[in-house]
Scaffold this motif. Sequence first.
Motif, short mmCIF file in Angstrom:
data_model
loop_
_atom_site.label_atom_id
_atom_site.label_comp_id
_atom_site.label_asym_id
_atom_site.label_seq_id
_atom_site.Cartn_x
_atom_site.Cartn_y
_atom_site.Cartn_z
N ASP A 289 0.84 -1.20 0.00
CA ASP A 289 0.00 0.00 0.00
C ASP A 289 0.88 1.25 0.00
O ASP A 289 1.62 1.49 0.96
CB ASP A 289 -0.90 -0.03 1.26
N MET A 290 0.79 2.04 -1.07
CA MET A 290 1.60 3.25 -1.16
C MET A 290 1.26 4.22 -0.02
O MET A 290 2.06 5.07 0.34
CB MET A 290 1.40 3.91 -2.52
N ARG A 291 0.08 4.07 0.56
CA ARG A 291 -0.28 4.95 1.68
C ARG A 291 0.67 4.75 2.86
O ARG A 291 0.88 5.66 3.65
CB ARG A 291 -1.72 4.68 2.13
N ARG A 292 1.25 3.53 2.96
CA ARG A 292 2.22 3.29 4.04
C ARG A 292 3.45 4.15 3.84
O ARG A 292 4.07 4.62 4.79
CB ARG A 292 2.63 1.80 4.05
N VAL A 293 3.81 4.34 2.57
CA VAL A 293 4.97 5.19 2.26
C VAL A 293 4.64 6.64 2.64
O VAL A 293 5.42 7.32 3.31
CB VAL A 293 5.35 5.08 0.77
N LEU A 294 3.45 7.06 2.22
CA LEU A 294 3.07 8.46 2.47
C LEU A 294 2.96 8.73 3.97
O LEU A 294 3.30 9.82 4.44
CB LEU A 294 1.75 8.78 1.76
N ALA A 295 2.54 7.71 4.72
CA ALA A 295 2.39 7.88 6.18
C ALA A 295 3.73 8.21 6.83
O ALA A 295 3.79 8.88 7.87
CB ALA A 295 1.80 6.62 6.80
N ALA A 296 4.81 7.74 6.21
CA ALA A 296 6.14 7.98 6.80
C ALA A 296 6.85 9.17 6.17
O ALA A 296 8.00 9.46 6.52
CB ALA A 296 6.99 6.72 6.64
N VAL A 297 6.21 9.83 5.22
CA VAL A 297 6.86 10.96 4.55
C VAL A 297 6.14 12.27 4.86
O VAL A 297 6.76 13.31 5.10
CB VAL A 297 6.92 10.72 3.02
N LEU A 298 4.81 12.24 4.90
CA LEU A 298 4.04 13.48 5.06
C LEU A 298 3.86 13.84 6.54
O LEU A 298 3.80 12.94 7.40
CB LEU A 298 2.66 13.32 4.41
N ASP A 299 3.75 15.11 6.82
CA ASP A 299 3.50 15.56 8.19
C ASP A 299 2.24 14.87 8.71
O ASP A 299 1.19 14.89 8.05
CB ASP A 299 3.23 17.07 8.21
#
Length: 524
Positions: A289-299
């Motif tokens: 899930d790309m959302r896992r990546v975003l969870a660790a990158v975005l504020d």
Amino acid sequence: MADNEPSGTSERIDDLEQRRVEAVPRADELAAAKQHPKGKYTARERIELLVDEDSFVEVGEFTLRRPTSFDTGDDRCYGDGVVTGYATVDGRRICLFSHDFTTYGGSMGEAFGEKVLKIMDMATKAGCPVVGINDSGGARIQEGVVSLAYYAELSRRNSKASGVVPQISVVMGPCAGGAVYTPALTDFTVMVDRTSRMFVTGPDVVRSVTGENISAEELGGAEVNGSVTGNAHYVASDEVDALDWVRTLLAFLPANNMAVPPEYPVLEPAAAASELDTVVPDSPNQSYDMRRVLAAVLDDGELLEVHASFAPNVLCGFGRVRGRTVGVVASQPLRQSGIMDIDASEKAARFVRFCDAFNIALLTFADVPGYLPGREQEQRGIIRRGAKLLYAYSEATVPKVTVVTRKAYGGGYAVMGSKHLGADVNLAWPTAEIAVMGAEGAVELLYRAELAEAEANGVRASVRAKLIAEYRATMTTPYVAAERGYVDSVIRPAMTRARVSDALLMLEAKREESPPKKHSTMPL
Ligand code: HXC
């Protein structure tokens, strides 16, 4: 002066007060009696739900409908079916209009049209976002061509304001006929599940013209517009949720194209950076899930997704990196392996163009196996429509940072924010596979003779596996692209937020000029 007209100052003030009561609180009481039983708020209640308390200043509350040949007496009431004005949301100015379905079905008449145009002009001149809350039966039948003229005028205002101030539409009831083209011309459209409907022609007309029996929900309900047509960027569970979403959206956006997005305090991501080191599975055929990546990158891991259920193979939405808004375009390997198709291309192209118009940096995450092959896509125009995303990235002059997490094959590599489309900083994870096509397909094409011979010898599987491994080791590693500078750096996944944030900071004052032209001729 007639006998019953007020003469002195205090009488005139009393008269004003009486009129105001009739135009606003009394009108609202009557409207509430009609809207509440249907589970709908009134035009003014919706405004109050959206804006900061006591910040709404109404414009044109004493407007009266123009007389028509249908009139038998003077039953004209104040407002003419739309409430207009300005207010603040989180302390920032917006202009807005809100259809009053309880007055002439919220239909477009001359006075209604003048009010909306006035507020649109005000927003464009003042440089503030405009929000339109739609609940309308379309062109006012009794006002004929005048009503049509105002729809066309309104389209012209929407087009003039496009790229100057953010324009947001909320559909909270019927939105029929000419009324649909305002939402269509604005930047974002929100619909409410089960209570909003948007169609050019309703089910009755469809039945009489084509003989097709179709329900209003099937024809233009929020669900179909959210996931099939792409007309709705967000499908809200109810009216309150719809207006909350608009408030959240506004918090990411600048007031106009000359301003920068608001800055917020820096928040740590929702997931630890180290989680990124394990997010990509060992097998290239396994999704994540790309959302896992975003969870660790975005504020705070926050992503305000737009078009979440339309073309879910690509994620588009707003987030923040170190307190500053970014527009995120990300392949979603969980959905159709993150492949690029017509809908994904159009969805992302529109989003990229919005971000570019409003000074919002673009952050792209690529894990894309290419463009979707097949008759359906070719015949629906994947060449012309797929070109839109190439165009949008190429045209965008805002800071562009791209991270390749895994696959970046073929056209997918080129289109997802590649260096060659003008990205400023391109990063790749060591798991990146950048090539014309995946190893399996390439080996079948390149080694046809060898594989046929291996087949004859009964060793096809082992030979194929060896060739695939060789191809992966030599052709698809990110270092091939890094050697040429197409990738600026291959980074450890855990470093992504730090490197993205450094890149965005470095690019903060980026200026890129495009050659002067009247406008582009992008493939629409
Ligand atoms: C005048 C209208 C109206 C309209 C509704 N009303 N639409 N009055 N012009 N277009 C009035 C009704 O007469 C009624 O008045 C009140 O609003 C509420 O309408 P209802 O039909 O009772 O409500 P509801 O059952 O909820 O149905 C809503 C609706 C339906 C689906 C929107 O009203 C409808 O189909 N309206 C017509 C839609 C339409 O075809 N519009 C014109 C499209 S052509 P009373 O007094 O009884 O309360 C067009 C072309 C423009 O817009 C192109 C520009 C480029």
